[in-house]
Design an enzyme around this catalytic site. Sequence first.
Site, PDB file in Angstrom:
ATOM      1  N   ARG A  43      14.615   6.493 103.852  1.00 48.53           N
ATOM      2  CA  ARG A  43      14.402   8.718 103.938  1.00 48.53           C
ATOM      3  C   ARG A  43      13.506   8.519 105.435  1.00 48.53           C
ATOM      4  NH1 ARG A  43      15.664  11.496  98.524  1.00 48.53           N
ATOM      5  NH2 ARG A  43      17.236   9.784  98.160  1.00 48.53           N
TER       6      ARG A  43
ATOM      7  N   ARG B 192       5.943   9.100  97.768  1.00 50.02           N
ATOM      8  CA  ARG B 192       7.060   9.557  98.999  1.00 50.02           C
ATOM      9  C   ARG B 192       6.559   8.033  99.675  1.00 50.02           C
ATOM     10  NH1 ARG B 192       9.354  14.137  99.221  1.00 50.02           N
ATOM     11  NH2 ARG B 192       8.378  14.874  97.783  1.00 50.02           N
TER      12      ARG B 192
ATOM     13  N   GLU C  65       9.113  14.740  89.910  1.00 49.56           N
ATOM     14  CA  GLU C  65      10.888  14.161  89.314  1.00 49.56           C
ATOM     15  C   GLU C  65      11.078  12.859  89.804  1.00 49.56           C
ATOM     16  OE1 GLU C  65      12.876  15.744  93.645  1.00 49.56           O
ATOM     17  OE2 GLU C  65      14.598  14.512  92.765  1.00 49.56           O
TER      18      GLU C  65
ATOM     19  N   SER D 191      17.603  12.920  89.783  1.00 51.72           N
ATOM     20  CA  SER D 191      17.916  14.316  90.149  1.00 51.72           C
ATOM     21  C   SER D 191      19.671  14.134  89.794  1.00 51.72           C
ATOM     22  CB  SER D 191      17.646  14.844  91.863  1.00 51.72           C
ATOM     23  OG  SER D 191      18.283  16.197  91.634  1.00 51.72           O
TER      24      SER D 191
ATOM     25  N   ARG E 293       9.361   4.757  91.518  1.00 47.47           N
ATOM     26  CA  ARG E 293       8.115   6.741  90.791  1.00 47.47           C
ATOM     27  C   ARG E 293       8.098   5.945  88.828  1.00 47.47           C
ATOM     28  NH1 ARG E 293      10.413  12.254  92.962  1.00 47.47           N
ATOM     29  NH2 ARG E 293       9.582  11.776  95.292  1.00 47.47           N
TER      30      ARG E 293
END
Length: 424
Positions: free
Chosen positions: A261, A276, A348, A351, A390
């Site tokens: 990303r 991130r 998070e 999802s 994560r």
Amino acid sequence: MLDIKYLRQNIEFVSEKMNQRGQSIDFDRFTSLDIQRRDILMEVETLRSERNNVSKAIGELKKKKADASSLIAQMSDVSSKIKELDDRLRVIEDDLNAFVLTVPNIQHESVVAGRGSEDNPVVRTWGEIPSFSFAPKEHWEIGENLNILDFARGAKITGARFTLYRGLGAALERALINFMLDLHTGEHGYTEVLTPFMANRESMTGTGQLPKFAEDLFKIEGMEYYLIPTAEVPVTNIFRDEILEEKKLPVYYVAYSPCFRSEAGSYGKDTRGLIRQHQFNKVEMVKFTTPETSYDELERLTANAEEILKRLGIPYRTVSLCTADLGFSSAKTYDVEAWMPGQNAYREISSCSNFDDFQARRASIRFRREESGKVEFVHTLNGSGLAVGRTVVAILENYQQADGSVVIPEVLRPYLRGKERITF
RNA sequence: GGAGAGAUGGCUGAGUGGCCGAAAGCGAUCGCCUGCUAAGCGAUUGUACGCCCCUAAAAGGUGUACCGCGGGUUCAAAUCCCGCUCUCUCCGCCA
């Protein structure tokens, strides 16, 4: 993508739903394009019908060696008229298509209207938040001290937001991937797939990354190939342009993949550590279901993601995203948030979304009803099970010890040759 | 990277300009026949977008498009021409 017929007939309702999502959409333009399209279509189809008939007559005449030159001249005019109308139609259809592709999905009725993540209702919490006899460190400090995470060298090799894992750090990441895949295939009924990590434009459009979110993607220079931002893209597109048999549904797939990303627009957010990254690992669950079962399937999918955290012994909570937080393609999303002691916050880690038929319509993924033989769009769902980087963060922060070592959760030890602790 | 062959409905496969939305076979569905099974006989068997009908949907009627994708030639294209993609075979390179 929404159904054009549905949009045509429910423009007020959709408009209201979009307002709740904070989206203003030019539906007047849609209506005007839609009407123009049908007008031209009717005209051109009438002309085509005439041409088909006359051309047939010309064929008959020629066979009898009769003269057809006046009919041919007449049809020559009709043909050029058809060509002209076709050109106009193409422009309008391109416009209409571009418009429909940028309208987000309609949220499910259970999704609450909100203005930001603070409005996401907490659905449930699990586990006990650990208390420490010392000030818990953040994962980057733990990882660097133990020499298992090397941010500086990751940055040297590539740049910011790339990380080098070393020793038990690298092994922990790999152990988690295997643990997650084994649980989902062994106990949750998923079939493992391993996909290409680049996808073409059609696939990216099918799941909704394109055309609207091109800047979030890495594109291969000189080709229409993109690095996948999630395995959702290749896995959902497995059945693009296919019609499945109803009795094959539901289909459950699970895939490991790296995810790429660009994180455009997130400068200054989570700049330290693993949270991130431009490249991270993820195990992704994808389901193809009938419309009537998809919301039950979403509950199970979310439970499958939560089960990983339960087995790892990491406290978490699950929230239901409000309208402001809901993704472009999603009708309903649960975020699973793991407790991160170093940051003293839930973050998070998964999802889980139901897209209804939004992706299926874009990607043309359909199924045939056994009873009636009718063809309908499937519903697609997906969820992280889990984001691996994560999860490493959660383990390092939750299992850190006063002496700086980290205890390895029991379920992972078989994947790490029995190792119980990461030490200096 | 070089040379060649190919892409047609759920599948196999015919079709070199009009009679082709497309033969034939297989499969599937329904019906008949039959102690059961099998065989046999008959019928049906694509998708999308319009329009008509209808309160609406469905059904029905009707039109258009689709023979890998995109252009072109022609009154008319699965069929001829150009470009692209993919598959296969051979050669080269390569983990």
